[in-house]
Design an enzyme around this catalytic site. Sequence first.
Site: not given
Ligand code: GLN
Length: 224
Positions: A62-63, A95, A125, A161-162, A204, A206
Amino acid sequence: MQSKNRTLKIGILEIQGAFLEHKISLLAAAKELSDDVTVDVIGVRNVSHITSDMVGLIIPGGESTAISLFLRRNDMEEPLKNWVKDKDHVTWGTCAGMILLSKVTENQKKGGQYSLEALDVVVARNHFGRQVNSFEGDLNITDPELLSIQTGNEPFRGVFIRAPAISRTTNPSVKILACASTEDKPEAVIVGCRQGNVLATAFHPELTEDFRWHLYFLRMIQQR
Ligand code: GLN
């Protein structure tokens, strides 16, 4: 008389991210355990869900900034930190979850990420770039136990993902499980590691059909 059946109560932090997919993968992996073991998955959304009889916890992606804020506003920071510290509990962060578990975060957003202070690593990050640089790639697995899990999924793939990466470990007890590199970032970095009862992956599992990481996590719970 004590029942032969054992129930493993496992929580998934349901704030953001692919918590449903984690549940599906966890239940798929649980089928590989012996018949007397039952996995009971619960959603962790507030402080009353953080109980000592819960033996495992997944912190999805997530973030990390938003997750931190939610935990702070709902007075979940300290109870979660104490829960994770307990030697009888096993935690896995994917993540953003990995960022929250790490003691030191590079490239932190203003206001900062909250840390569960569970992993002696420095995490960067967005190591692989922005959302557009999200990718799927092969993982270099460095752990024999993971490699020995046979479920018919070959090779190990990672969905990033990022995604963050671990720039360095700061304690020899951190075991490196997986590394990855890309054309843009050719130097291999750590994307999966374990320290005691804490597991962290930058990618990920999942979001794939491969539940070997979930099985590895379940085995960590059984071996604790
Ligand atoms: N870049 C996000 C963060 O700093 C993490 C991205 C993710 O969980 N897919 O929280």
